[in-house]
Design a protein around this motif. Structure first.
Motif, mmCIF file in Angstrom:
data_model
loop_
_atom_site.group_PDB
_atom_site.id
_atom_site.type_symbol
_atom_site.label_atom_id
_atom_site.label_comp_id
_atom_site.label_asym_id
_atom_site.label_seq_id
_atom_site.Cartn_x
_atom_site.Cartn_y
_atom_site.Cartn_z
ATOM 1 N N TYR A 111 -30.313 23.602 -8.216
ATOM 2 C CA TYR A 111 -28.866 23.410 -8.297
ATOM 3 C C TYR A 111 -28.197 24.594 -7.610
ATOM 4 O O TYR A 111 -28.219 25.707 -8.127
ATOM 5 N N LEU B 205 -36.454 22.014 -10.256
ATOM 6 C CA LEU B 205 -35.093 21.500 -10.214
ATOM 7 C C LEU B 205 -34.215 22.525 -9.513
ATOM 8 O O LEU B 205 -34.234 23.704 -9.867
ATOM 9 N N ASP C 67 -29.721 28.096 -7.930
ATOM 10 C CA ASP C 67 -30.503 28.262 -9.153
ATOM 11 C C ASP C 67 -31.678 27.295 -9.152
ATOM 12 O O ASP C 67 -31.553 26.140 -8.723
#
Length: 203
Positions: free
Chosen positions: A16, A14, A19
């Motif tokens: 973002y 994941l 990050d």
């Protein structure tokens, strides 16, 4: 989100902004991915150290108000780090909840209709410091949850009706954006978007 599956082994990344969260069912594949990233980018890996923590039955404590912690911080200037500590404890509780319920997720229904349905609400003057209200909404495509948000409003509302109206306006803006996205993707909707609000005065 990046997903790689080999046989029964799965790795999910994941992303973002700058990050990354890496998880999966095979530790060897995770380590290989980390080595690949290290060869291309300068990375720093963080561990919250909650592997031995006791699982939590709920993601948050009942009636937990984070604004109270901020208010306490303003009243007690000599106590530093109060809001950060409270929010960190809440974050760790969410992690402990996920530890107990690792298969929790959002299920998308492929057999439901393609109509947009939104529900919105607001808490009038929730923040004791700024007196600003908080807008909350969630939007479903048929039976599938696709968008949700909880955000403090930019200005101070002079009444609960005004706070609800601003909540509806923010939700409507999101509905318009999602409608445009669905049109670009060629998704045919069964009926116009519906917006539900619990304030008769605002309606």
């Amino acid at each position: 989100m990046f997903t790689r599956q080999v046989a029964n082994k799965l790795v999910i990344v994941l992303v973002y902004v700058d990050d990354l969260l890496i998880t999966g069912s095979d530790t060897d594949m995770i380590e290989q991915l980390k080595c690949t990233l290290n060869s291309k980018f300068k990375r720093k890996y963080l561990d919250i150290g909650a592997r031995g923590a006791r699982p939590s039955p709920t993601p948050l404590e009942q009636n937990n108000n984070f604004f109270d912690a901020l208010d306490t911080k303003c009243l007690k200037q000599n106590e530093e780090g109060m809001p950060g500590k409270v929010h960190m404890e809440a974050t760790l509780r969410v992690v402990r909840y996920i530890k107990k319920n690792p298969w929790q997720g959002i299920w998308l229904d492929s057999s439901s209709t393609c109509g947009l349905i939104a529900f919105c609400d607001s808490d009038w003057s929730t923040c004791p410091i700024s007196r600003k209200s908080v807008t909350r909404y969630y939007i479903k495509l048929g039976n599938s949850l696709i968008s949700w948000k909880s955000k403090k409003q930019n200005t101070v509302a002079r009444s609960s009706a005004e706070a609800e109206y601003r909540s509806m306006a923010m939700t409507t803006a999101k509905l318009i954006w999602l409608s445009g996205l669905l049109n670009e993707l060629g998704v045919k909707r069964d009926h116009p978007a519906k917006l539900f609000c619990d304030s008769k005065t605002t309606l």
